[in-house]
Design a protein around this motif. Structure first.
Motif, short mmCIF file in Angstrom:
data_model
loop_
_atom_site.label_atom_id
_atom_site.label_comp_id
_atom_site.label_asym_id
_atom_site.label_seq_id
_atom_site.Cartn_x
_atom_site.Cartn_y
_atom_site.Cartn_z
N LEU A 48 54.72 17.36 13.17
CA LEU A 48 54.42 16.83 11.93
C LEU A 48 53.73 15.63 11.96
O LEU A 48 53.87 14.57 12.32
CB LEU A 48 56.08 16.27 11.14
N LEU A 66 53.97 15.58 4.04
CA LEU A 66 54.60 15.06 5.19
C LEU A 66 55.56 13.86 5.10
O LEU A 66 56.63 13.67 5.67
CB LEU A 66 53.36 14.36 6.12
N SER A 69 58.77 15.50 3.70
CA SER A 69 59.53 16.29 4.82
C SER A 69 60.06 15.40 6.08
O SER A 69 61.24 15.67 6.50
CB SER A 69 58.67 17.13 5.43
N ILE A 70 59.29 14.22 6.66
CA ILE A 70 60.02 13.72 7.62
C ILE A 70 61.15 12.85 7.08
O ILE A 70 62.45 12.70 7.60
CB ILE A 70 58.84 12.37 8.12
N TYR A 73 63.93 15.60 6.71
CA TYR A 73 64.72 15.75 8.24
C TYR A 73 65.42 14.73 8.82
O TYR A 73 66.47 14.82 9.22
CB TYR A 73 63.42 16.19 9.30
N LYS A 83 60.72 11.43 15.94
CA LYS A 83 59.86 10.77 15.27
C LYS A 83 59.28 9.26 16.29
O LYS A 83 59.84 8.23 16.12
CB LYS A 83 60.18 9.99 13.93
N ARG A 330 50.87 24.19 9.28
CA ARG A 330 51.80 23.04 8.90
C ARG A 330 53.08 23.54 8.14
O ARG A 330 53.55 22.80 7.27
CB ARG A 330 50.69 22.17 7.92
N VAL A 333 55.77 21.15 7.91
CA VAL A 333 55.57 19.93 7.07
C VAL A 333 55.55 20.22 5.49
O VAL A 333 56.07 19.73 4.66
CB VAL A 333 53.89 19.46 7.48
#
Length: 371
Positions: A48, A66, A69-70, A73, A83, A330, A333
């Motif tokens: 990601l 991005l 999505s981060i 998750y 991360k 991606r 992502v």
């Protein structure tokens, strides 16, 4: 069984759509002929990463996806995401001028013999575990559906029926004809390795190297060419494809050589080799929305071929069939972000953004190709 939605394809796109619709209170089934995350999604590096460079519609889409999505998750599956940021190293395709000219927050950083640009908002996820987690409350059927039969408001199958279909098939041959979507396979290879080297963040140049993940492995991934291009569509996994050229040994050597040019990996042991065909289109944008019936729409409005734009609600569509595709390299992502956009479109009537809509490609193809 009767479902509100049947999703065909159990990779990143299909799993995220299933989860999002299930959370919205809909009954959902998912079908895949190979199993959950058995294709390109299961073989993905699942990095990601941001897309720096002068701001444009594509990198804005990537970076918006991005951020969403981060956060998605981290809140839902914190144990499945690592991360620690990414160090991007300049190369011929991504030079210092492009890196210097971007608006994303970063800093110049040197690690061992590597100097590059560090972005804190980057991560890696476990692709197979992610897909399985998202689908744990949905009914899953391992079947090879060859055709769609619509009767009395439902699509009818052997063991169930559904009101709506979402095609999340990637590079597999679509179940309906929409020629304005020209999907091309982009083949990727990933190796999972064990190493005693501590890698504090992901590293990206011509290949990607992950930080040390929770399971003790490091992922190394890149785009490769492992297929005879006489075949433009994929109908199975790489391992079962008659057009697949087995170059695993060469691919592993190449990836390890490129990785070791960036960082010394001590006590190295290759654990697993994965490969898959990622679905892309020429523009690299993903595509999303209800599928327009090309032939019926042009028959009804032949002036479309001369550039006439018809209001979207007047075009002819396949009955309750939607597509999410061309996520490319991606996938993890884009998938949560696009699943949200598709859910909002289907359930709330929110328009699909123009740059990722099927409508945009439909009109372009009609003007250039005709019937």
């Amino acid at each position: 069984m009767t479902y509100d939605f049947l999703i065909i394809g159990a990779g990143a796109a299909g799993a995220n759509c299933a989860y999002t619709l299930k959370q919205a209170g809909k009954s959902v089934a998912v079908v895949d002929k190979e199993g959950i995350a058995k294709g390109a999604s299961g073989a993905a590096g699942a990095f990601l990463s941001p897309l720096p460079g002068k701001k444009n519609s594509y990198n804005s889409l990537v970076n918006d996806a991005l951020a969403y999505s981060i956060d998605f998750y981290e809140k839902l599956m914190p144990k499945l995401i690592t991360k620690k940021g990414v160090l991007r190293v300049s190369n011929d395709n991504f030079d210092k001028t492009k890196l210097d000219g971007n608006a994303l927050k970063h800093k110049v950083l040197k690690f061992k013999n590597i100097e590059g640009y560090y972005y804190a908002d980057a991560a890696i996820v476990n692709p197979v575990d992610i897909c399985n987690y998202l689908l744990k409350n949905c009914d899953f059927y391992q079947e090879d559906i060859q055709e769609l039969n619509f009767k009395d408001g439902y699509y009818i199958f052997k063991n169930f029926k559904a009101k709506n279909i979402i095609l999340a098939q990637g590079v597999n041959s679509p179940l309906v004809n929409y020629p304005y979507i020209n999907i091309s396979p982009m083949f990727g290879v990933k190796i999972d390795v064990k190493t005693s080297t501590e890698i504090p963040f992901n590293i990206h140049k011509s290949i990607s190297i992950s930080t040390n993940k929770a399971d003790g492995t490091v992922a190394i991934g890149a785009t490769q060419q492992n297929h005879s291009m006489t075949q433009g569509e994929c109908n199975t996994t790489c391992d079962k494809c008659p057009f697949y050229i087995n170059t695993d040994e060469e691919d592993v050597k190449s990836l390890l050589k490129q990785a070791n040019e960036l960082i010394d990996l001590d006590d190295l042991e290759v654990i697993k080799v994965s490969k898959g065909a990622r679905a892309t289109i020429k523009s690299y944008f993903p595509v999303l929305g209800k599928i327009i019936d090309y032939e019926k729409s042009l028959k009804k409005y032949p002036s479309i071929k001369k550039g006439t734009k018809i209001p979207s609600d007047l075009l002819e569509y396949y009955q309750n069939i939607y597509s999410i595709n061309a996520l490319g390299s991606r996938g993890f992502v884009f998938a949560p972000y696009l699943a949200k956009k598709l859910k909002e479109n289907i359930l709330d009537g929110v328009a699909i953004p123009k740059e990722i809509s099927l409508e945009k490609l439909f009109y372009k193809y009609a003007r250039t190709k005709g019937v």
